[in-house]
Every structure is written in structure tokens, then in C-alpha cells.
Design a protein around this motif. Structure first.
Motif, mmCIF file in Angstrom:
data_model
loop_
_atom_site.group_PDB
_atom_site.id
_atom_site.type_symbol
_atom_site.label_atom_id
_atom_site.label_comp_id
_atom_site.label_asym_id
_atom_site.label_seq_id
_atom_site.Cartn_x
_atom_site.Cartn_y
_atom_site.Cartn_z
ATOM 1 N N CYS A 70 0.962 -1.147 -0.042
ATOM 2 C CA CYS A 70 0.110 0.021 0.130
ATOM 3 C C CYS A 70 0.681 1.341 -0.135
ATOM 4 C CB CYS A 70 -0.931 0.054 1.127
ATOM 5 S SG CYS A 70 -2.249 -1.311 0.984
ATOM 6 N N TYR A 219 -6.141 2.361 -0.296
ATOM 7 C CA TYR A 219 -5.578 1.246 -0.749
ATOM 8 C C TYR A 219 -6.204 0.069 0.066
ATOM 9 C CZ TYR A 219 -3.516 3.322 -5.076
ATOM 10 O OH TYR A 219 -3.520 4.003 -6.048
ATOM 11 N N GLY A 234 -8.226 -1.567 -4.880
ATOM 12 C CA GLY A 234 -7.239 -1.427 -3.746
ATOM 13 C C GLY A 234 -7.334 -2.907 -3.057
#
Length: 374
Positions: A70, A219, A234
Motif C-alpha cells: 500500500c 488502498y 485496492g
């Protein structure tokens, strides 16, 4: 084999035992309120991480690996990009780069087992001829201390690169008296149970400025900013609230536990220096000793590990195979002679903060005896 002494490599139960009442109450409260994901519990956890590290903002995640993924995504790293990193690390560092579609650009390590700042320029060449695809540096605080971050940041500024710190092994460490977590663009933590600050399952976090952390939070939660609006593709990587309260409980004891662990590691160094190569502490670093890693005389590591096992002493190797030499990542491979040499000769010793002195004595004696007789 000595039938009377069994020394495990890790012993996690004493952490829980010391905080049993507080952890049990916290877990029971989560269950009673059916408060399992998101909400005020996570917000409080994230604030506690910010308070400790000095970071502006924090995002709790489901693992240290997902924290890296992320973080890379939040910085816009993706297909076609190159990310400078090391092969001497746990696989998740390299894995995260590849899983966002980028290519790892491997650099050899220095005497502290960190990204060698002198090798960085050899890999990239001069600024005029550097790879245009090179977009970021992902360095690792291996074993519990940082590399020379100012040098890495200066290089990154010169080449216009983003900087991510894989601090999976260094929560609580310091660089030039500044706590890890607020030193670069984004810092990624792991709270795997065996870490110095460990959950009772997988958990992680990313720290940095609010703008970037807001992207990380997007995300981690399916790419959405609101419940029904999805801005990007995501992941499902929110921290479990049960893990958040366990980590928060342990955080209060972390400094005390780390100091106890450091005393054991310093004793190893005092006793074993000259027998094996002991870890070096960088002058800029407060080392937290996630693991205590010795470098054995060439070609003796496996025999020493076998000898210690026969004595009832469990050891580990961090790490036996550099990631660039493994089947999964060999297509990105290059020759990293220092990395490959280290991985053939290093061995990790038990060093948990409750390791009894007589067990420390026994380990030290067993290592000395091995080299006296070989």
C-alpha cells in the motif's frame, strides 16, 4: 543431545503473561462490543503509533507485507517503474515491489548488512545516465537498526526518488536520536508475533504525512474514500481490532523489554567477540536487536548450527537465501557478492528479553567449545 536443556529460538508467552490482565480485558471488550474492524479502536491505535514515533499520520494494516504494497501504491509506484532495494531481507520486501508491477533493482550490502550507500551510485551510474524508470528506494532496517538515512535521502533528492523505509524489524529504533517512523516519505512496520512489538497474529502499519497516509488508507480498504465510492483498485488489508488492542497494550512495555534484550545482546558481543564476528552498532543508531546475528568463520555455520541443535539450542538463519537468488525472483537477479557471502555464514541466536542468564552462559559456552575443537 543434552536431554535437560531445551532453549527455543523465541519465547513469546512471557510477554502475554506480563500483560495478561490488561490484554484479556481489552480482547473481551472487543468481543463484547463486536467491534472487530475499523472505528475508534483503530483510530486510537493509530494515534498511539503516531505519539510513539512522532509521525504526522498512521494507517493500521493487516500485515507488514501489505503495508509495503500500500505504501508503494500510495507513492504511485507501478508497472514499468524500478525500485532500488536489497536482496538480503525477508521476501516480503522484494515481493511487494513485484506485486505492484515494479522491478527490483538490487544493491549490495555494507558491514551493517544494510543497503550500501556507496554501491547505490555504482548501480545507477551518474545522474545523466541513470535509469529513467528508477522511481524509489526501498531500504530495510535489517535486524533492528537503520542504515545511514541522511545519505540515502541525499541520494534520493539528487535523483528525484521517493523513499520508503521497511522498518518491519526496527520499531522503537532511532536514527540520530530521532525515532523511526517519521524520517522518510513512508515507513512500514510489521507487528508479526515474533517482532519486538508483536501482535497475536498478523498486523502492520504505515506512517508518514497525512496526504500520503490518506492514500494508504484508501488502498487498504478496497480503494474507497467513502463507503460506496471506489476511486482505485485496492485491497482488503485493514488491521484487525483484536490485534490493535494487543499491540497497544504491549507498546507500554516496549522500551523496557528492548533494554533488557539489548543487555543480553551486548553480553553475547562481549563474550563472543574474537570467536565469531558479532553485530556492529552504527554510531548513528539505537539498535533494537530484533535478532542477534553472528557471522561465523567461513564454511562453519552449518556445522555450528548442528552442534548447537545437539546441545538443545534452537537457532535460525536470517536469511539463508538472498531473495534475488530464489526461483521466484531470479529473473531480476544480479551478482551481490557480499550479500551472498553473508547469507552463507550468518546464524541467529536466541535473544528474547526473558532468556535466563544460565541459558545465556550455556549458549556462549557451546559456541566457544565448538571453535576450540574445530
Amino acid at each position: 543431545m543434552n536431554q535437560n536443556i531445551k532453549i527455543p529460538f523465541v519465547d513469546l508467552y512471557p510477554q502475554y503473561e506480563e500483560l495478561k490482565s490488561e490484554i484479556d480485558i481489552a480482547i473481551t471488550d472487543i468481543i463484547d462490543r463486536t467491534d472487530f474492524i475499523t472505528g475508534p479502536t483503530v483510530e486510537r491505535f493509530e494515534k498511539s503509533i503516531c505519539d510513539y514515533t512522532g509521525a504526522e499520520a498512521c494507517a493500521g494494516l493487516g500485515s507488514g507485507t501489505n503495508a509495503l504494497v500500500c505504501a508503494l501504491k500510495a507513492l504511485g509506484i507501478g508497472p514499468g517503474d524500478h525500485v532500488m532495494t536489497v536482496g538480503h531481507t525477508f521476501v516480503s520486501t522484494t515481493e511487494a515491489i513485484v506485486n505492484v508491477g515494479a522491478t527490483p533493482l538490487f544493491v549490495d550490502i555494507d558491514e551493517f548488512y544494510h543497503l550500501d550507500t556507496e554501491e547505490m551510485r555504482k548501480v545507477t551510474g551518474s545522474k545523466e545516465f541513470a535509469l529513467p524508470e528508477l522511481k524509489a528506494i526501498l531500504f530495510v532496517d535489517l535486524y533492528g537498526q537503520t542504515p545511514d538515512i541522511d545519505k540515502i535521502k541525499a541520494f534520493a533528492q539528487e535523483y528525484n526518488l521517493k523513499v520508503i523505509e521497511d522498518a518491519a524489524q526496527s520499531f522503537g529504533a532511532k536514527y540520530k536520536n530521532k525515532t523511526v517512523g517519521s524520517l522518510v516519505d513512508l515507513t512500514c512496520f510489521s507487528f508479526n508475533p515474533v517482532k519486538n512489538l508483536g501482535a497475536m497474529g498478523d498486523a502492520g502499519a504505515v506512517t508518514g504525512n497525512k496526504e500520503l497516509i490518506d492514500k494508504v488508507k484508501m488502498y487498504r480498504d478496497h480503494g474507497r474514500r467513502t463507503k460506496f465510492e471506489y476511486d482505485v483498485v485496492g485491497y482488503n488489508s485493514r488491521i484487525d481490532n483484536l490485534q490493535a488492542v494487543v499491540i497497544e497494550s504491549k507498546l507500554k512495555k516496549l522500551n523496557e523489554w528492548t533494554e533488557k534484550k539489548k543487555k543480553i545482546c551486548h553480553r553475547y558481543t562481549a563474550e563472543l567477540k574474537g570467536v565469531v564476528k558479532c553485530p556492529k552498532e552504527a554510531q548513528w543508531s539505537y539498535h533494537t536487536y530484533y535478532v542477534y546475528v553472528i557471522e561465523t568463520p567461513k564454511g562453519t555455520r552449518d556445522a555450528l548450527q548442528k552442534h548447537l541443535k545437539e546441545k538443545g539450542i534452537q537457532t535460525n538463519i536470517h536469511y539463508r537465501f538472498p531473495t534475488h537468488t530464489t526461483k521466484a525472483f531470479e529473473q531480476y537477479g544480479t551478482e551481490l557478492p557480499r550479500t551472498e557471502y553473508m547469507c552463507n555464514n550468518i546464524l541467529s541466536l536466541p535473544c528474547y528479553f526473558t532468556l535466563p542468564k544460565h541459558h545465556q552462559d550455556y549458549i556462549i559456552k557451546a559456541i566457544k567449545e565448538f571453535y576450540e575443537n574445530n
